[in-house]
Design a protein around this motif. Sequence first.
Motif, PDB file in Angstrom:
ATOM      1  N   SER A  54     -50.308 -80.606  41.385  1.00  0.00           N
ATOM      2  CA  SER A  54     -48.936 -80.516  40.910  1.00  0.00           C
ATOM      3  C   SER A  54     -49.202 -80.631  39.377  1.00  0.00           C
ATOM      4  O   SER A  54     -49.727 -81.518  38.828  1.00  0.00           O
ATOM      5  CB  SER A  54     -48.108 -81.786  41.559  1.00  0.00           C
ATOM      6  N   PHE A  55     -48.456 -79.566  38.788  1.00  0.00           N
ATOM      7  CA  PHE A  55     -48.456 -79.587  37.164  1.00  0.00           C
ATOM      8  C   PHE A  55     -47.206 -80.380  36.653  1.00  0.00           C
ATOM      9  O   PHE A  55     -47.393 -81.155  35.640  1.00  0.00           O
ATOM     10  CB  PHE A  55     -48.467 -78.234  36.789  1.00  0.00           C
ATOM     11  N   THR A  56     -45.938 -80.115  37.201  1.00  0.00           N
ATOM     12  CA  THR A  56     -44.931 -80.942  36.671  1.00  0.00           C
ATOM     13  C   THR A  56     -44.173 -81.592  37.729  1.00  0.00           C
ATOM     14  O   THR A  56     -42.987 -82.314  37.368  1.00  0.00           O
ATOM     15  CB  THR A  56     -43.763 -79.642  36.159  1.00  0.00           C
ATOM     16  N   GLY A  57     -44.875 -82.117  38.988  1.00  0.00           N
ATOM     17  CA  GLY A  57     -44.353 -82.966  39.674  1.00  0.00           C
ATOM     18  C   GLY A  57     -43.469 -82.883  41.033  1.00  0.00           C
ATOM     19  O   GLY A  57     -43.360 -83.523  41.790  1.00  0.00           O
ATOM     20  N   THR A  58     -43.342 -81.408  40.936  1.00  0.00           N
ATOM     21  CA  THR A  58     -42.156 -81.122  42.178  1.00  0.00           C
ATOM     22  C   THR A  58     -42.971 -80.931  43.250  1.00  0.00           C
ATOM     23  O   THR A  58     -42.525 -81.640  44.603  1.00  0.00           O
ATOM     24  CB  THR A  58     -41.712 -79.620  41.936  1.00  0.00           C
ATOM     25  N   THR A  59     -44.373 -80.609  43.542  1.00  0.00           N
ATOM     26  CA  THR A  59     -45.184 -80.669  44.653  1.00  0.00           C
ATOM     27  C   THR A  59     -45.351 -82.059  44.932  1.00  0.00           C
ATOM     28  O   THR A  59     -45.515 -82.368  46.372  1.00  0.00           O
ATOM     29  CB  THR A  59     -46.431 -79.813  44.348  1.00  0.00           C
ATOM     30  N   TYR A  90     -43.892 -68.827  31.136  1.00  0.00           N
ATOM     31  CA  TYR A  90     -44.601 -67.969  31.947  1.00  0.00           C
ATOM     32  C   TYR A  90     -44.835 -66.688  31.036  1.00  0.00           C
ATOM     33  O   TYR A  90     -44.144 -66.418  29.883  1.00  0.00           O
ATOM     34  CB  TYR A  90     -43.157 -67.321  32.641  1.00  0.00           C
ATOM     35  N   ILE A 130     -46.823 -72.181  43.242  1.00  0.00           N
ATOM     36  CA  ILE A 130     -47.130 -70.977  42.878  1.00  0.00           C
ATOM     37  C   ILE A 130     -47.086 -70.822  41.413  1.00  0.00           C
ATOM     38  O   ILE A 130     -46.403 -71.068  40.796  1.00  0.00           O
ATOM     39  CB  ILE A 130     -45.919 -70.088  43.603  1.00  0.00           C
ATOM     40  N   TYR A 132     -48.119 -67.690  39.197  1.00  0.00           N
ATOM     41  CA  TYR A 132     -47.947 -66.393  39.125  1.00  0.00           C
ATOM     42  C   TYR A 132     -48.536 -65.313  40.602  1.00  0.00           C
ATOM     43  O   TYR A 132     -49.424 -64.720  40.812  1.00  0.00           O
ATOM     44  CB  TYR A 132     -49.167 -65.823  38.253  1.00  0.00           C
ATOM     45  N   GLY A 133     -47.485 -65.992  41.660  1.00  0.00           N
ATOM     46  CA  GLY A 133     -47.589 -65.245  42.800  1.00  0.00           C
ATOM     47  C   GLY A 133     -48.621 -66.026  43.845  1.00  0.00           C
ATOM     48  O   GLY A 133     -48.522 -65.708  45.010  1.00  0.00           O
ATOM     49  N   THR A 158     -44.487 -75.587  46.223  1.00  0.00           N
ATOM     50  CA  THR A 158     -43.197 -75.281  45.731  1.00  0.00           C
ATOM     51  C   THR A 158     -43.197 -74.325  44.598  1.00  0.00           C
ATOM     52  O   THR A 158     -44.244 -73.906  44.282  1.00  0.00           O
ATOM     53  CB  THR A 158     -42.661 -76.697  45.069  1.00  0.00           C
ATOM     54  N   GLY A 160     -40.453 -71.385  41.971  1.00  0.00           N
ATOM     55  CA  GLY A 160     -39.131 -71.007  41.498  1.00  0.00           C
ATOM     56  C   GLY A 160     -38.550 -70.152  42.673  1.00  0.00           C
ATOM     57  O   GLY A 160     -37.337 -70.514  42.916  1.00  0.00           O
ATOM     58  N   SER A 161     -39.010 -69.421  43.021  1.00  0.00           N
ATOM     59  CA  SER A 161     -38.496 -68.592  44.228  1.00  0.00           C
ATOM     60  C   SER A 161     -39.520 -67.893  45.036  1.00  0.00           C
ATOM     61  O   SER A 161     -39.057 -67.517  46.422  1.00  0.00           O
ATOM     62  CB  SER A 161     -37.688 -67.574  43.760  1.00  0.00           C
ATOM     63  N   THR A 162     -40.605 -67.595  44.704  1.00  0.00           N
ATOM     64  CA  THR A 162     -41.908 -66.914  45.524  1.00  0.00           C
ATOM     65  C   THR A 162     -42.261 -67.605  46.858  1.00  0.00           C
ATOM     66  O   THR A 162     -42.071 -69.065  46.856  1.00  0.00           O
ATOM     67  CB  THR A 162     -43.082 -66.931  44.618  1.00  0.00           C
TER      68      THR A 162
HETATM   69  C1  LIG Z   1     -47.927 -71.097  35.151  1.00  0.00           C
HETATM   70  C2  LIG Z   1     -46.856 -71.020  36.182  1.00  0.00           C
HETATM   71  C3  LIG Z   1     -46.587 -69.672  36.884  1.00  0.00           C
HETATM   72  C4  LIG Z   1     -45.396 -69.861  37.729  1.00  0.00           C
HETATM   73  N1  LIG Z   1     -45.478 -68.854  38.396  1.00  0.00           N
HETATM   74  C5  LIG Z   1     -44.477 -68.577  39.446  1.00  0.00           C
HETATM   75  C6  LIG Z   1     -44.363 -67.669  40.164  1.00  0.00           C
HETATM   76  O1  LIG Z   1     -45.074 -66.621  40.255  1.00  0.00           O
HETATM   77  N2  LIG Z   1     -43.216 -67.574  41.167  1.00  0.00           N
HETATM   78  C7  LIG Z   1     -42.336 -68.721  41.132  1.00  0.00           C
HETATM   79  O2  LIG Z   1     -41.483 -68.622  42.111  1.00  0.00           O
HETATM   80  N3  LIG Z   1     -42.478 -69.853  40.234  1.00  0.00           N
HETATM   81  C8  LIG Z   1     -43.402 -69.836  39.537  1.00  0.00           C
HETATM   82  N4  LIG Z   1     -43.626 -70.793  38.626  1.00  0.00           N
HETATM   83  C9  LIG Z   1     -42.821 -72.084  38.931  1.00  0.00           C
HETATM   84  C10 LIG Z   1     -43.336 -73.140  39.720  1.00  0.00           C
HETATM   85  O3  LIG Z   1     -44.118 -72.638  40.982  1.00  0.00           O
HETATM   86  C11 LIG Z   1     -42.419 -74.249  40.046  1.00  0.00           C
HETATM   87  O4  LIG Z   1     -41.982 -74.650  39.270  1.00  0.00           O
HETATM   88  C12 LIG Z   1     -43.099 -75.432  40.942  1.00  0.00           C
HETATM   89  O5  LIG Z   1     -42.204 -76.041  41.840  1.00  0.00           O
HETATM   90  C13 LIG Z   1     -43.800 -76.222  40.240  1.00  0.00           C
HETATM   91  O6  LIG Z   1     -44.332 -77.217  40.941  1.00  0.00           O
HETATM   92  P1  LIG Z   1     -45.224 -78.542  40.142  1.00  0.00           P
HETATM   93  O7  LIG Z   1     -43.909 -79.312  39.553  1.00  0.00           O
HETATM   94  O8  LIG Z   1     -45.692 -79.447  41.233  1.00  0.00           O
HETATM   95  O9  LIG Z   1     -46.154 -78.132  39.304  1.00  0.00           O
HETATM   96  C14 LIG Z   1     -44.725 -71.160  37.737  1.00  0.00           C
HETATM   97  C15 LIG Z   1     -44.793 -71.963  36.900  1.00  0.00           C
HETATM   98  C16 LIG Z   1     -46.017 -72.273  36.190  1.00  0.00           C
HETATM   99  C17 LIG Z   1     -46.083 -73.342  35.237  1.00  0.00           C
END
Ligand SMILES: Cc1cc2nc3c(=O)[nH]c(=O)nc-3n(C[C@H](O)[C@H](O)[C@H](O)COP(=O)(O)O)c2cc1C
Length: 208
Positions: A54-59, A90, A130, A132-133, A158, A160-162
């Motif tokens: 998890s990079f920002t904590g959501t997962t 992004y 996710i 970049y997909g 988790t 954004g929408s993918t």
């Molecule tokens: C480098 C990067 C690439 C991402 N690419 C996508 C993407 O392709 N599709 C999408 O829906 N979200 C994308 N996101 C959003 C993250 O998947 C989303 O915010 C996720 O819930 C973050 O989880 P985390 O807090 O556990 O890191 C991306 C985020 C980052 C930082």
Amino acid sequence: MKHPGLSIVALLSLLTVLTGCGKEQPVDEPQGGLQGGQEEAQVQDGKVLVACFSFTGTTKTAASTLTGLTEGTLYLIEPETPYGKENSTYYDESTRAYKEQYGPASTRPAIKKSLEEADGYDIVLLGFPIWYGKAPRVVFSFLDNYSFKGKTVIPFITSGSTGISSAASELKSTYPGINWKTGDRLNDKTSAQLKSWLESLGIKVKQK
Ligand SMILES: Cc1cc2nc3c(=O)[nH]c(=O)nc-3n(C[C@H](O)[C@H](O)[C@H](O)COP(=O)(O)O)c2cc1C
């Protein structure tokens, strides 16, 4: 002369017929398959590892809830060099995340290797955002470092929408020896929803 062993064999056969045990139990079915009720039963009481990047904590939030519900072990996949904040931008080609995700599929960023007795788990819930997909390359580093061949691994994401499908397909084709199960996108799921999800996978929920 009556052989004493025969009556035991007969008794066991009778029990098998009466209880239905041994019926429709595919001999060569991978362990823990979830396509039917018989297979689900095999994974219900397994030892659960919740491995998560998890990079920002959501997962991580979803992973923590799943760990509590299953009374499993939470393991955070950590890159040796953490990703800086700039990776949140992004489609910035200069960022490490972008370069790794669009670089060779064989890219494997170094991760900390602190998971003990990785082979002691029956079920792995594998969580990641996710990027970049797809699944971030550190997830592949994790799977390279610890062999889960023959184990049941269920990805969750988790995003954004993918959705999960492209990431799951790539993981499946890269690690065909793992018994992959269909995963899901778990953004904003309540504990009750995560409980239902686990139950739908045949994973025993231990904490109510
Ligand atoms: C480098 C990067 C690439 C991402 N690419 C996508 C993407 O392709 N599709 C999408 O829906 N979200 C994308 N996101 C959003 C993250 O998947 C989303 O915010 C996720 O819930 C973050 O989880 P985390 O807090 O556990 O890191 C991306 C985020 C980052 C930082």
